[in-house]
Design a protein around this motif. Structure first.
Motif, PDB file in Angstrom:
ATOM      1  N   UNK A   1       7.841   3.699   8.869  1.00 35.31           N
ATOM      2  CA  UNK A   1       7.733   5.130   8.619  1.00 35.31           C
ATOM      3  C   UNK A   1       7.215   5.395   7.203  1.00 35.31           C
ATOM      4  N   UNK A   2       7.784   4.726   6.201  1.00 34.88           N
ATOM      5  CA  UNK A   2       7.353   4.913   4.823  1.00 34.88           C
ATOM      6  C   UNK A   2       5.897   4.491   4.649  1.00 34.88           C
ATOM      7  N   UNK A   3       5.510   3.372   5.268  1.00 34.32           N
ATOM      8  CA  UNK A   3       4.132   2.905   5.143  1.00 34.32           C
ATOM      9  C   UNK A   3       3.156   3.914   5.740  1.00 34.32           C
ATOM     10  N   UNK A   4       3.512   4.483   6.871  1.00 36.08           N
ATOM     11  CA  UNK A   4       2.636   5.500   7.488  1.00 36.08           C
ATOM     12  C   UNK A   4       2.552   6.743   6.627  1.00 36.08           C
ATOM     13  N   UNK A   5       3.657   7.124   6.010  1.00 33.09           N
ATOM     14  CA  UNK A   5       3.652   8.292   5.126  1.00 33.09           C
ATOM     15  C   UNK A   5       2.726   8.047   3.935  1.00 33.09           C
ATOM     16  N   UNK A   6       2.841   6.869   3.331  1.00 36.84           N
ATOM     17  CA  UNK A   6       1.979   6.538   2.195  1.00 36.84           C
ATOM     18  C   UNK A   6       0.510   6.466   2.631  1.00 36.84           C
ATOM     19  N   UNK A   7       0.258   5.895   3.787  1.00 35.33           N
ATOM     20  CA  UNK A   7      -1.098   5.875   4.336  1.00 35.33           C
ATOM     21  C   UNK A   7      -1.631   7.291   4.531  1.00 35.33           C
ATOM     22  N   UNK A   8      -0.792   8.165   5.066  1.00 38.19           N
ATOM     23  CA  UNK A   8      -1.253   9.522   5.355  1.00 38.19           C
ATOM     24  C   UNK A   8      -1.559  10.287   4.068  1.00 38.19           C
ATOM     25  N   UNK A   9      -0.850   9.986   2.991  1.00 37.33           N
ATOM     26  CA  UNK A   9      -1.164  10.623   1.701  1.00 37.33           C
ATOM     27  C   UNK A   9      -2.586  10.270   1.298  1.00 37.33           C
ATOM     28  N   UNK A  66      -7.658   1.670   2.186  1.00 39.22           N
ATOM     29  CA  UNK A  66      -6.938   1.919   3.441  1.00 39.22           C
ATOM     30  C   UNK A  66      -7.809   1.586   4.643  1.00 39.22           C
ATOM     31  N   UNK A  67      -9.090   1.907   4.550  1.00 40.70           N
ATOM     32  CA  UNK A  67     -10.009   1.685   5.672  1.00 40.70           C
ATOM     33  C   UNK A  67     -10.802   0.382   5.539  1.00 40.70           C
ATOM     34  N   UNK A 148      -2.382  -0.489  -2.252  1.00 37.15           N
ATOM     35  CA  UNK A 148      -2.318  -1.940  -2.366  1.00 37.15           C
ATOM     36  C   UNK A 148      -0.956  -2.484  -1.963  1.00 37.15           C
ATOM     37  N   UNK A 149       0.096  -1.803  -2.373  1.00 39.26           N
ATOM     38  CA  UNK A 149       1.454  -2.214  -2.003  1.00 39.26           C
ATOM     39  C   UNK A 149       1.627  -2.130  -0.486  1.00 39.26           C
ATOM     40  N   UNK A 150       1.173  -1.038   0.104  1.00 36.59           N
ATOM     41  CA  UNK A 150       1.250  -0.872   1.561  1.00 36.59           C
ATOM     42  C   UNK A 150       0.494  -1.996   2.267  1.00 36.59           C
ATOM     43  N   UNK A 151      -0.700  -2.300   1.775  1.00 36.06           N
ATOM     44  CA  UNK A 151      -1.529  -3.345   2.387  1.00 36.06           C
ATOM     45  C   UNK A 151      -0.841  -4.702   2.308  1.00 36.06           C
TER      46      UNK A 151
END
Length: 166
Positions: A1-9, A66-67, A148-151
């Motif tokens: 959930x947190x990763x998707x939120x950060x991605x969506x930002x 991200x992409x 980068x952290x999310x990745x």
């Protein structure tokens, strides 16, 4: 959930920033028209287009990450298994990406702070404030660090479906 939120930002910011391409193109078209059709070049368009392009370019770094749109050279690791490729990528982030982003973040912060304190402007015919662009560098570095952290988290925990844009 947190990763998707950060991605969506980064997704939302990337899409909003992409609208600057329209403004950027509009300024260039206006200048070309003024210069060549009316023989009355503007004094401000060069500085404005430089600022807009700089803002546009720097702010889309996290969106591009991200992409997976950054240039990559996978010639050496393409022969490895997917698991080894992921760990080589993680090491690459730890050794190259994060130190670069940390320097980018801390140096751009000092750069923006100094620019704001001095009320720095361009040197052209029309003096445009420079510090907003330098502050955007700080925001861009922070967004790049977050992405980068999310990745890396996705690489470590092998969340393949989320890693490729969902």
């Amino acid at each position: 959930m947190l990763l998707r939120t950060l991605d969506s930002i980064n997704e939302i910011i990337g899409k909003l920033i992409s609208l600057f391409a329209i403004v950027f193109a509009g300024v260039i078209i206006y200048e070309v028209f003024m210069r060549y059709a009316l023989h009355q070049p503007t004094r401000w368009s060069f500085d404005v287009t430089k600022q807009l392009y700089g803002f546009y370019f720097i702010m889309l770094g996290a969106y591009a990450l991200k992409h997976q749109a950054h240039v990559r050279v996978d010639l050496l690791i393409q022969r490895f298994s997917p698991a080894v490729q992921r760990w080589v990528e993680v090491v690459g982030y730890l050794v190259f990406f994060f130190p670069f982003v940390w320097i980018f973040l801390t140096r751009s912060y000092a750069f923006a702070e100094r620019s704001f304190a001095q009320g720095e402007t361009t040197y052209g015919a029309v003096q445009i404030p420079v510090y907003p662009l330098k502050m955007a560098m700080v925001v861009a570095a922070a967004l790049l660090l977050i992405q980068g952290i999310v990745t890396v988290i996705r690489l470590i925990f092998h969340k393949e479906a989320e890693h490729h844009g969902s």
